[in-house]
Design a protein around this motif. Structure first.
Motif, PDB file in Angstrom:
ATOM      1  N   GLY A  83       0.838  -1.191   0.000  1.00 11.66           N
ATOM      2  CA  GLY A  83       0.000   0.000   0.000  1.00 11.66           C
ATOM      3  C   GLY A  83       0.870   1.236   0.000  1.00 11.66           C
ATOM      4  N   LEU A  84       0.646   2.125  -0.945  1.00  6.57           N
ATOM      5  CA  LEU A  84       1.341   3.405  -1.001  1.00  6.57           C
ATOM      6  C   LEU A  84       0.433   4.410  -1.680  1.00  6.57           C
ATOM      7  N   LYS A  85       0.860   5.654  -1.768  1.00  5.25           N
ATOM      8  CA  LYS A  85      -0.016   6.704  -2.271  1.00  5.25           C
ATOM      9  C   LYS A  85       0.668   7.541  -3.343  1.00  5.25           C
ATOM     10  N   ALA A  86      -0.161   8.109  -4.213  1.00  7.56           N
ATOM     11  CA  ALA A  86       0.297   9.124  -5.165  1.00  7.56           C
ATOM     12  C   ALA A  86      -0.270  10.461  -4.714  1.00  7.56           C
ATOM     13  N   TYR A  87       0.590  11.485  -4.704  1.00  6.67           N
ATOM     14  CA  TYR A  87       0.215  12.810  -4.202  1.00  6.67           C
ATOM     15  C   TYR A  87       0.312  13.830  -5.327  1.00  6.67           C
ATOM     16  N   ARG A  88      -0.665  14.731  -5.392  1.00  3.78           N
ATOM     17  CA  ARG A  88      -0.588  15.839  -6.358  1.00  3.78           C
ATOM     18  C   ARG A  88      -0.001  17.054  -5.651  1.00  3.78           C
ATOM     19  N   HIS A  89       1.111  17.568  -6.169  1.00  2.60           N
ATOM     20  CA  HIS A  89       1.753  18.731  -5.585  1.00  2.60           C
ATOM     21  C   HIS A  89       1.143  20.022  -6.122  1.00  2.60           C
ATOM     22  N   ALA A  90       1.527  21.124  -5.532  1.00  3.58           N
ATOM     23  CA  ALA A  90       0.923  22.421  -5.876  1.00  3.58           C
ATOM     24  C   ALA A  90       1.127  22.782  -7.339  1.00  3.58           C
ATOM     25  N   ASP A  92       0.921  20.769  -9.762  1.00  2.00           N
ATOM     26  CA  ASP A  92       0.131  19.785 -10.498  1.00  2.00           C
ATOM     27  C   ASP A  92       0.913  18.511 -10.838  1.00  2.00           C
ATOM     28  N   SER A  93       2.166  18.424 -10.426  1.00  2.00           N
ATOM     29  CA  SER A  93       2.934  17.204 -10.669  1.00  2.00           C
ATOM     30  C   SER A  93       2.472  16.106  -9.703  1.00  2.00           C
ATOM     31  N   ILE A  94       2.785  14.847 -10.043  1.00  2.00           N
ATOM     32  CA  ILE A  94       2.323  13.689  -9.262  1.00  2.00           C
ATOM     33  C   ILE A  94       3.536  12.911  -8.760  1.00  2.00           C
ATOM     34  N   TRP A  95       3.533  12.645  -7.466  1.00  2.00           N
ATOM     35  CA  TRP A  95       4.672  12.009  -6.818  1.00  2.00           C
ATOM     36  C   TRP A  95       4.204  10.863  -5.926  1.00  2.00           C
ATOM     37  N   GLN A 129       3.239   3.476 -15.192  1.00  2.59           N
ATOM     38  CA  GLN A 129       2.395   3.133 -16.332  1.00  2.59           C
ATOM     39  C   GLN A 129       0.919   3.377 -16.010  1.00  2.59           C
ATOM     40  N   LEU A 130       0.504   3.059 -14.796  1.00  7.21           N
ATOM     41  CA  LEU A 130      -0.893   3.285 -14.425  1.00  7.21           C
ATOM     42  C   LEU A 130      -1.193   4.781 -14.319  1.00  7.21           C
ATOM     43  N   ILE A 131      -0.276   5.535 -13.731  1.00  8.16           N
ATOM     44  CA  ILE A 131      -0.474   6.985 -13.619  1.00  8.16           C
ATOM     45  C   ILE A 131      -0.503   7.642 -14.991  1.00  8.16           C
ATOM     46  N   ALA A 132       0.227   7.086 -15.954  1.00 11.90           N
ATOM     47  CA  ALA A 132       0.253   7.661 -17.301  1.00 11.90           C
ATOM     48  C   ALA A 132      -1.135   7.690 -17.927  1.00 11.90           C
ATOM     49  N   TRP A 364      13.242  10.799  -0.748  1.00 14.28           N
ATOM     50  CA  TRP A 364      12.163   9.833  -0.567  1.00 14.28           C
ATOM     51  C   TRP A 364      11.106   9.890  -1.676  1.00 14.28           C
ATOM     52  N   MET A 365      10.982  11.034  -2.330  1.00 18.49           N
ATOM     53  CA  MET A 365       9.891  11.220  -3.296  1.00 18.49           C
ATOM     54  C   MET A 365      10.324  10.829  -4.712  1.00 18.49           C
ATOM     55  N   THR A 366       9.420  10.160  -5.425  1.00 12.81           N
ATOM     56  CA  THR A 366       9.653   9.780  -6.814  1.00 12.81           C
ATOM     57  C   THR A 366       8.534  10.377  -7.668  1.00 12.81           C
ATOM     58  N   ARG A 367       8.923  11.109  -8.702  1.00 14.22           N
ATOM     59  CA  ARG A 367       7.899  11.687  -9.582  1.00 14.22           C
ATOM     60  C   ARG A 367       7.365  10.611 -10.509  1.00 14.22           C
ATOM     61  N   LEU A 368       6.048  10.575 -10.659  1.00 14.69           N
ATOM     62  CA  LEU A 368       5.401   9.529 -11.440  1.00 14.69           C
ATOM     63  C   LEU A 368       4.970   9.975 -12.827  1.00 14.69           C
ATOM     64  N   ASP A 369       4.823  11.273 -13.049  1.00 12.30           N
ATOM     65  CA  ASP A 369       4.277  11.766 -14.321  1.00 12.30           C
ATOM     66  C   ASP A 369       5.338  12.403 -15.202  1.00 12.30           C
ATOM     67  N   ALA A 370       6.603  12.183 -14.877  1.00 14.35           N
ATOM     68  CA  ALA A 370       7.678  12.796 -15.678  1.00 14.35           C
ATOM     69  C   ALA A 370       7.947  11.954 -16.926  1.00 14.35           C
TER      70      ALA A 370
END
Length: 370
Positions: A83-90, A92-95, A129-132, A364-370
């Motif tokens: 279990g983990l989470k994806a966060y939207r930053h200010a 609009d990027s997703i991490w 891939q899912l976030i894409a 600790w943070m990994t960007r998912l939408d780059a």
């Protein structure tokens, strides 16, 4: 089960959903998502066989799995999850937060449950891939997120007690609202003296469904007594604090020292737990990982030696504990006491890192939408 970590990354095929929710329907869900009630339009699946290893990586429409009634997982419980989470930053990027740690824990769980190990790179790529395709499902409201649930099941059609030769890895995602809709407040915890979560040599350190299934009866008992969670003691002596049904426990002493039960193989190695320890030590605080007798909790609160108690996990991050109650009138702490200062300070620091409001000094943070 041997480690399956191919030197070649998997190639993911995409089959777009033909019934993806319209923007208006999606926004209506994101306005009040709850937790684990709604799911995105797509999911990830990867197959594994003993002959081919990991293959057939696919992003496909979210939908039911087809399982033979003789699938191994239905009879012998050979499964694990994360279990983990994806966060939207200010901006609009997703991490996401520490996905490598989740990937490594999934590998450790796989080894314990005789399942194949998915590489760290393929684990993280499955999330990207899912976030894409479903990135629009990551909510933007304060303290909301997209909860990610990777899991692995033995789906071989075979009635025999051995490690399965056919396995499926899947990833689904569910938008999650703020865990505490009315704000963070101390909770009551029920001490079970009848049930144990895990035993020495068992699966306590693995994140597998059986551990949670074995906690549910005690959790029902907790609800019946007005408590939010249940506390388990060690199965050998029934005198030492282990963990809650799904969270690790910390004790703050009046001198600023923090104590948490040490990992013994019967306690889940929480990623939030490890992160809290790191942040506390960054502040120069002493953190002890050791055996914690339940008597120490009782006597420490009574004497004022223990000033704060909190639990931590992915879903709620950090939760202050106001009172521990149990059979025969046991009552430790004050249910009306405010949340502890250090508890809330650590919670704010951790969530500020997750949402990009503080610098990520530990990487600790990994960007998912780059």
């Amino acid at each position: 089960m041997s480690t399956e970590t191919s030197s070649f990354p998997l190639n993911f095929a995409l089959t777009p959903s033909t019934s993806a929710r319209a923007e208006a329907a999606r926004e209506e869900i994101l306005a009040d998502p709850g937790f684990g009630k709604h799911f995105t339009d797509h999911m990830v699946s990867i197959d594994w066989t003993i002959e081919q290893g990991w293959h057939n990586a696919h992003v496909q429409p979210y939908g039911p799995l087809t399982l033979d009634p003789a699938a191994s997982v239905l009879h012998y419980g050979q499964e694990i999850f994360e279990g983990l989470k994806a966060y939207r930053h200010a901006d609009d990027s997703i991490w996401t937060f520490r996905p490598e740690a989740n990937a490594l824990r999934l590998q450790r769980s796989a080894r314990r449950m005789a399942l194949p190990e998915l590489s760290v790179a393929d684990f993280i790529e499955s999330i990207k891939q899912l976030i894409a395709v479903d990135g629009k499902w990551v909510p933007a409201a304060p303290e909301t997120s997209l909860y990610l649930r990777p899991f692995m099941i033995a789906n071989e059609t075979f009635l025999g007690v051995r490690a399965a030769h056919k396995v499926g890895y899947y990833l689904i995602a569910s938008p999650a609202g703020a865990y505490f809709a009315q704000g963070v407040a101390p909770v009551k915890i029920w001490l079970t003296t009848e049930y144990s979560r895990a035993g020495k040599g068992g699966t306590g350190a693995a994140k597998c469904g059986g551990n949670y299934a074995s906690s549910l009866l005690a959790q029902v008992e907790a609800y019946e007594n007005g408590c939010a969670q249940v506390l388990f003691l060690d199965s050998e002596t029934h005198t030492n604090v282990e963990e809650l049904g799904g969270m690790n426990v910390f004790f703050v002493h009046k001198d600023g020292k923090i104590v948490t039960p040490k990992l013994t193989g019967t306690i889940l190695e929480g990623i939030t737990r490890e992160s809290v320890i790191t942040l506390a030590r960054d502040r120069g605080l002493e953190v002890e990982e050791r055996t914690v007798p339940i008597s120490e909790w009782k006597e420490g609160v009574a004497s004022g030696q223990i000033t704060e108690v909190f639990a931590c996990g992915t879903a709620a991050v950090i939760t202050p504990i106001g009172q521990l109650i149990g059979a025969n009138g046991l009552a430790v702490g004050n249910p009306d006491a405010p949340a502890g200062e250090l508890t809330m300070s650590l919670r704010k620091e951790l969530t500020d890192i997750q949402y990009g409001r503080l610098p990520d000094r530990h990487g600790w943070m990994t960007r998912l939408d780059a």
